[in-house]
Design an enzyme around this catalytic site. Sequence first.
Site, PDB file in Angstrom:
ATOM      1  N   GLU A   1     -11.100   3.046   1.232  1.00  0.00           N
ATOM      2  CA  GLU A   1     -10.080   3.514   1.907  1.00  0.00           C
ATOM      3  C   GLU A   1      -9.844   5.374   2.521  1.00  0.00           C
ATOM      4  O   GLU A   1     -10.097   5.494   3.343  1.00  0.00           O
ATOM      5  CB  GLU A   1      -8.121   2.992   1.339  1.00  0.00           C
TER       6      GLU A   1
ATOM      7  N   HIS B   1      -9.180  -1.904  10.196  1.00  0.00           N
ATOM      8  CA  HIS B   1      -8.424  -2.515  10.205  1.00  0.00           C
ATOM      9  C   HIS B   1      -7.828  -3.638  11.141  1.00  0.00           C
ATOM     10  O   HIS B   1      -7.543  -4.469  10.510  1.00  0.00           O
ATOM     11  CB  HIS B   1      -6.931  -1.819   9.568  1.00  0.00           C
TER      12      HIS B   1
ATOM     13  N   HIS C   1      -8.775  -6.813   0.653  1.00  0.00           N
ATOM     14  CA  HIS C   1      -9.009  -5.518   1.927  1.00  0.00           C
ATOM     15  C   HIS C   1      -9.589  -4.696   1.715  1.00  0.00           C
ATOM     16  O   HIS C   1      -9.623  -4.204   2.785  1.00  0.00           O
ATOM     17  CB  HIS C   1      -7.647  -5.166   1.558  1.00  0.00           C
TER      18      HIS C   1
ATOM     19  N   LYS D   1      -2.239  11.134   3.982  1.00  0.00           N
ATOM     20  CA  LYS D   1      -2.464   9.936   4.598  1.00  0.00           C
ATOM     21  C   LYS D   1      -0.274  10.035   4.544  1.00  0.00           C
ATOM     22  O   LYS D   1      -0.509  10.182   6.117  1.00  0.00           O
ATOM     23  CB  LYS D   1      -1.573   8.689   3.518  1.00  0.00           C
TER      24      LYS D   1
ATOM     25  N   ARG E   1      -0.114   7.960  14.234  1.00  0.00           N
ATOM     26  CA  ARG E   1      -0.775   6.793  12.808  1.00  0.00           C
ATOM     27  C   ARG E   1      -1.964   6.195  13.475  1.00  0.00           C
ATOM     28  O   ARG E   1      -2.378   5.187  12.338  1.00  0.00           O
ATOM     29  CB  ARG E   1       0.746   6.043  12.448  1.00  0.00           C
TER      30      ARG E   1
ATOM     31  N   HIS F   1      -8.336  -6.971   8.565  1.00  0.00           N
ATOM     32  CA  HIS F   1      -7.468  -8.345   8.118  1.00  0.00           C
ATOM     33  C   HIS F   1      -8.207  -9.313   8.807  1.00  0.00           C
ATOM     34  O   HIS F   1      -7.797 -11.026   8.744  1.00  0.00           O
ATOM     35  CB  HIS F   1      -6.290  -7.521   9.449  1.00  0.00           C
TER      36      HIS F   1
ATOM     37  N   ARG G   1      21.069  -4.878   2.161  1.00  0.00           N
ATOM     38  CA  ARG G   1      20.723  -4.238   3.110  1.00  0.00           C
ATOM     39  C   ARG G   1      20.151  -3.522   2.550  1.00  0.00           C
ATOM     40  O   ARG G   1      20.636  -2.402   3.680  1.00  0.00           O
ATOM     41  CB  ARG G   1      21.966  -3.499   4.251  1.00  0.00           C
TER      42      ARG G   1
ATOM     43  N   ASN H   1      -5.039   2.729  11.386  1.00  0.00           N
ATOM     44  CA  ASN H   1      -6.061   1.372  11.361  1.00  0.00           C
ATOM     45  C   ASN H   1      -7.037   1.170  11.479  1.00  0.00           C
ATOM     46  O   ASN H   1      -7.716   0.675  12.555  1.00  0.00           O
ATOM     47  CB  ASN H   1      -5.299   0.736  12.804  1.00  0.00           C
TER      48      ASN H   1
ATOM     49  N   LYS I   1       5.502   1.342   4.319  1.00  0.00           N
ATOM     50  CA  LYS I   1       5.843   0.277   5.297  1.00  0.00           C
ATOM     51  C   LYS I   1       6.124  -0.785   3.505  1.00  0.00           C
ATOM     52  O   LYS I   1       4.758  -0.503   3.844  1.00  0.00           O
ATOM     53  CB  LYS I   1       3.874   0.039   6.505  1.00  0.00           C
TER      54      LYS I   1
ATOM     55  N   GLU J   1       5.025   5.007  14.025  1.00  0.00           N
ATOM     56  CA  GLU J   1       3.211   4.850  14.700  1.00  0.00           C
ATOM     57  C   GLU J   1       3.825   4.463  16.116  1.00  0.00           C
ATOM     58  O   GLU J   1       3.006   3.627  17.002  1.00  0.00           O
ATOM     59  CB  GLU J   1       2.671   2.964  13.968  1.00  0.00           C
TER      60      GLU J   1
HETATM   61  N1  LIG Z   1       1.917  -0.811   3.136  1.00  0.00           N
HETATM   62  C1  LIG Z   1       0.943  -0.012   3.029  1.00  0.00           C
HETATM   63  O1  LIG Z   1       1.012   1.023   3.949  1.00  0.00           O
HETATM   64  C2  LIG Z   1      -0.519  -0.894   2.821  1.00  0.00           C
HETATM   65  C3  LIG Z   1      -1.911   0.164   3.093  1.00  0.00           C
HETATM   66  C4  LIG Z   1      -2.977  -0.115   2.887  1.00  0.00           C
HETATM   67  C5  LIG Z   1      -2.733  -1.971   2.092  1.00  0.00           C
HETATM   68  N2  LIG Z   1      -1.791  -2.299   1.739  1.00  0.00           N
HETATM   69  C6  LIG Z   1      -1.419  -4.019   1.036  1.00  0.00           C
HETATM   70  O2  LIG Z   1      -2.076  -3.246  -0.327  1.00  0.00           O
HETATM   71  C7  LIG Z   1      -3.095  -4.526  -0.759  1.00  0.00           C
HETATM   72  C8  LIG Z   1      -4.384  -4.396  -1.686  1.00  0.00           C
HETATM   73  O3  LIG Z   1      -3.791  -3.786  -2.417  1.00  0.00           O
HETATM   74  P1  LIG Z   1      -4.767  -3.834  -3.913  1.00  0.00           P
HETATM   75  O4  LIG Z   1      -6.118  -3.812  -3.384  1.00  0.00           O
HETATM   76  O5  LIG Z   1      -3.813  -2.665  -4.981  1.00  0.00           O
HETATM   77  O6  LIG Z   1      -3.897  -5.131  -4.565  1.00  0.00           O
HETATM   78  P2  LIG Z   1      -3.245  -5.864  -5.744  1.00  0.00           P
HETATM   79  O7  LIG Z   1      -2.261  -5.089  -5.516  1.00  0.00           O
HETATM   80  O8  LIG Z   1      -3.781  -7.376  -5.596  1.00  0.00           O
HETATM   81  O9  LIG Z   1      -4.619  -5.654  -6.647  1.00  0.00           O
HETATM   82  C9  LIG Z   1      -5.860  -5.618  -6.600  1.00  0.00           C
HETATM   83  C10 LIG Z   1      -5.866  -6.357  -8.113  1.00  0.00           C
HETATM   84  O10 LIG Z   1      -6.350  -5.378  -9.417  1.00  0.00           O
HETATM   85  C11 LIG Z   1      -5.162  -5.563 -10.656  1.00  0.00           C
HETATM   86  N3  LIG Z   1      -4.713  -4.380 -10.694  1.00  0.00           N
HETATM   87  C12 LIG Z   1      -3.616  -3.747 -10.860  1.00  0.00           C
HETATM   88  N4  LIG Z   1      -4.072  -2.276 -11.161  1.00  0.00           N
HETATM   89  C13 LIG Z   1      -4.762  -2.957 -12.587  1.00  0.00           C
HETATM   90  C14 LIG Z   1      -4.569  -1.870 -13.519  1.00  0.00           C
HETATM   91  N5  LIG Z   1      -4.375  -0.563 -13.269  1.00  0.00           N
HETATM   92  N6  LIG Z   1      -5.934  -2.652 -14.345  1.00  0.00           N
HETATM   93  C15 LIG Z   1      -6.108  -3.432 -13.989  1.00  0.00           C
HETATM   94  N7  LIG Z   1      -5.836  -4.516 -14.000  1.00  0.00           N
HETATM   95  C16 LIG Z   1      -4.883  -3.598 -12.203  1.00  0.00           C
HETATM   96  C17 LIG Z   1      -3.861  -6.334 -10.189  1.00  0.00           C
HETATM   97  O11 LIG Z   1      -3.684  -7.349 -10.826  1.00  0.00           O
HETATM   98  C18 LIG Z   1      -4.943  -7.179  -8.933  1.00  0.00           C
HETATM   99  O12 LIG Z   1      -5.642  -8.309  -9.859  1.00  0.00           O
HETATM  100  C19 LIG Z   1      -2.969  -5.765   0.674  1.00  0.00           C
HETATM  101  O13 LIG Z   1      -2.127  -6.760   0.167  1.00  0.00           O
HETATM  102  C20 LIG Z   1      -2.572  -4.202   1.751  1.00  0.00           C
HETATM  103  O14 LIG Z   1      -2.181  -5.435   3.274  1.00  0.00           O
HETATM  104  C21 LIG Z   1      -0.908  -1.666   2.322  1.00  0.00           C
HETATM  105 ZN   LIG Z   2      -5.683  -0.628   4.332  1.00  0.00          ZN
END
Ligand SMILES: NC(=O)c1ccc[n+]([C@@H]2O[C@H](COP(=O)([O-])OP(=O)(O)OC[C@H]3O[C@@H](n4cnc5c(N)ncnc54)[C@H](O)[C@@H]3O)[C@@H](O)[C@H]2O)c1
Ligand SMILES: [Zn+2]
Length: 361
Positions: free
Chosen positions: A182, A245, A261, A224, A238, A249, A118, A242, A140, A234
């Site tokens: 971003e 986005h 992304h 942020k 907030r 998405h 939980r 988006n 999130k 949100e």
């Molecule tokens: N929770 C939130 O508020 C929020 C906000 C924005 C995005 N997101 C989510 O985040 C995700 C995208 O994140 P991302 O772009 O970081 O993708 P990701 O986590 O898949 O990382 C991208 C790639 O980079 C590699 N990588 C990571 N760190 C590295 C490093 N230091 N050196 C070499 N390679 C490295 C990973 O292995 C992966 O292949 C999406 O799912 C999106 O929906 C969430």
């Molecule tokens: Zn985003």
Amino acid sequence: MSSVVVRHSLGSYPVYVEPGILGRLGELVGEHLPGRRVAMIADEAVHQLYRAGRLGGSRWDGETLTFPPGERSKTRESWSRLTDELLRLGFGRDSGIVALGGGVAGDLAGFVAATYMRGVPYVQVPTTLLAMLDASVGGKTGVDTAEGKNLIGAFHPPVAVVADPLALATLPDREYRAGLAEAVKHGLIADREYFEWMEREAERMIARDAAALGHLVRRSVEIKAEVVSEDEREGGRRAILNAGHTVAHALERATEYRVPHGEAVGLGLVAEAALATALGLATPEAGARVVALLERLGLPTRVREPVAPDRLLAAMGRDKKNRGRAIRFALPRGVGAMGPGPDWTTEAGEPAIRAALRVIS
Ligand SMILES: NC(=O)c1ccc[n+]([C@@H]2O[C@H](COP(=O)([O-])OP(=O)(O)OC[C@H]3O[C@@H](n4cnc5c(N)ncnc54)[C@H](O)[C@@H]3O)[C@@H](O)[C@H]2O)c1
Ligand SMILES: [Zn+2]
């Protein structure tokens, strides 16, 4: 040690942004997860770099669970495998989690933390630019389903975020640039001065200049943090986060996540700025500046592979922000200004959306 503080309904947490801070991960985890049995949940590829000392600092010697890199791991299947593994290892209510990797690690391990027994506390250790300046802040968590992105999840703020810009040295160029989208969004939605700083410093940003990187991560985290502290769940402002986005998405989903992304966010900003102009909300200037800045940052402003507008529209119909059937967007009024309030989103009809999508196709 300086940090940006994020407030939420149950308290607050620090976001540490500091070169070399990963070397003190053990100490920080001890401080923020005192007396807990801690498991690290990590992106397998990032974990290998970390173990090899390539992300800087000391190594984690506690229990570590990994998952294959990429958006395709952000699923309920991964969640159940990881939680089963924790159960098998006998982790109890006194557990803590460390999430190591990009936004996928943060969302997935965060969702494990939100639901395990939980809810157990967790520390975010973002290693992509996108995760450092955006995804790790705000609490999130969640996973994707065949129906769309982030549809199953929970609000579960971390107890601390540890962001080390030096860890970005190994990040592939395409991933690094994706994160810049971003930052462009943050400037566009909330801070004209920051946007103008990016317009001046684009070259140093691309070169990963240490000072530029420090300012970039810190200013984005501040923006942020300010927005999510004001509106955790949100209900109002907030929603400006988006921006870009709704289209992003849809692009991710329609291409089965071949568009990363961050790139999708850049394209989304271009299309949605065009939509804002068409709806008479913004002048064409904002859109033109977004396009120019993204181009200088090496980000695409048109899709690399053709995507049928019908598929995008269908994918948008699944967007969580929609009330009923109308498609709503968080649209800019100009550089540094979003609107109009009070719910910060605007409805758009199909012809206007189709016209906006043509701008990026
Ligand atoms: N929770 C939130 O508020 C929020 C906000 C924005 C995005 N997101 C989510 O985040 C995700 C995208 O994140 P991302 O772009 O970081 O993708 P990701 O986590 O898949 O990382 C991208 C790639 O980079 C590699 N990588 C990571 N760190 C590295 C490093 N230091 N050196 C070499 N390679 C490295 C990973 O292995 C992966 O292949 C999406 O799912 C999106 O929906 C969430
Ligand atoms: Zn985003």
